[in-house]
Design an enzyme around this catalytic site. Structure first.
Site, PDB file in Angstrom:
ATOM      1  N   ILE A  60      27.911  18.995 104.918  1.00 23.39           N
ATOM      2  CA  ILE A  60      26.528  19.195 105.370  1.00 23.39           C
ATOM      3  C   ILE A  60      26.464  19.002 106.890  1.00 23.39           C
ATOM      4  CG2 ILE A  60      24.105  18.569 105.036  1.00 23.39           C
ATOM      5  CD1 ILE A  60      24.860  17.314 102.357  1.00 23.39           C
ATOM      6  N   PRO A  61      26.903  20.014 107.656  1.00 29.05           N
ATOM      7  CA  PRO A  61      26.810  19.902 109.112  1.00 29.05           C
ATOM      8  C   PRO A  61      25.360  19.775 109.578  1.00 29.05           C
ATOM      9  CG  PRO A  61      28.278  21.698 108.479  1.00 29.05           C
ATOM     10  CD  PRO A  61      27.567  21.244 107.235  1.00 29.05           C
ATOM     11  N   HIS A  62      25.123  18.800 110.435  1.00 36.58           N
ATOM     12  CA  HIS A  62      23.788  18.581 111.007  1.00 36.58           C
ATOM     13  C   HIS A  62      23.949  17.846 112.326  1.00 36.58           C
ATOM     14  CE1 HIS A  62      24.741  15.114 108.470  1.00 36.58           C
ATOM     15  NE2 HIS A  62      23.956  14.393 109.255  1.00 36.58           N
ATOM     16  N   GLY A  63      22.892  17.809 113.101  1.00 35.86           N
ATOM     17  CA  GLY A  63      22.949  17.213 114.432  1.00 35.86           C
ATOM     18  C   GLY A  63      22.816  15.702 114.426  1.00 35.86           C
TER      19      GLY A  63
END
Length: 145
Positions: A60-63
């Site tokens: 879950i790529p996120h900032g």
């Protein structure tokens, strides 16, 4: 799964590195008008601080927390990677076959991560996403979550 009005779905993608995969997710969020381009670097930074790999072949790529100011509207990008991409090391592989790039306004960010993690804790759901043959099939699977 709630709040999926801004959703981008990409089938049959292939990446050589996790950074390439994360950048792709970020670019889709930029194209959808969800984030500023600088959010992509914050997604890379977030993975360096703490892996975005969640187990069950899901990442879950996120900032980062600081990058929330770069989010214009909540959105999600679902990316199917049939051959998988390694989010671990050569010695300790962590292969993801489905990526969920996310950007959330305020607390929606945490809600999205929780919803995805809960949905993907059931391997049958992960298999359905990984084996889906159309964007509509993925949308239908997520809508019943």
């Amino acid at each position: 799964m709630e709040n999926l009005t801004n959703i981008s779905i990409e089938l049959n993608q292939q990446f050589n590195t996790k950074e390439e995969a994360i950048r792709f997710c970020g670019e889709k969020l930029v194209e959808a008008g969800c984030v500023e381009p600088a959010y992509i670097e914050a997604m890379i930074e977030r993975d360096q601080l703490l892996s975005v790999y969640m187990g069950n072949f899901i990442a879950i790529p996120h900032g980062t927390e600081e990058a929330k100011k770069l989010v214009k509207k909540s959105g999600i990008c679902v990316v199917q990677v049939p051959e998988g991409v390694n989010f671990g090391t050569e010695e300790d592989e962590k292969i993801a076959t489905v990526l969920f790039g996310i950007a959330g306004v305020g607390e929606e960010h945490l809600q999205l991560v929780q919803q995805i993690a809960l949905y993907c804790s059931d391997m049958d759901n992960v298999v359905q996403l990984a084996d889906a043959l159309s964007k509509e099939e993925i949308t239908e699977n997520l809508a019943i979550a």
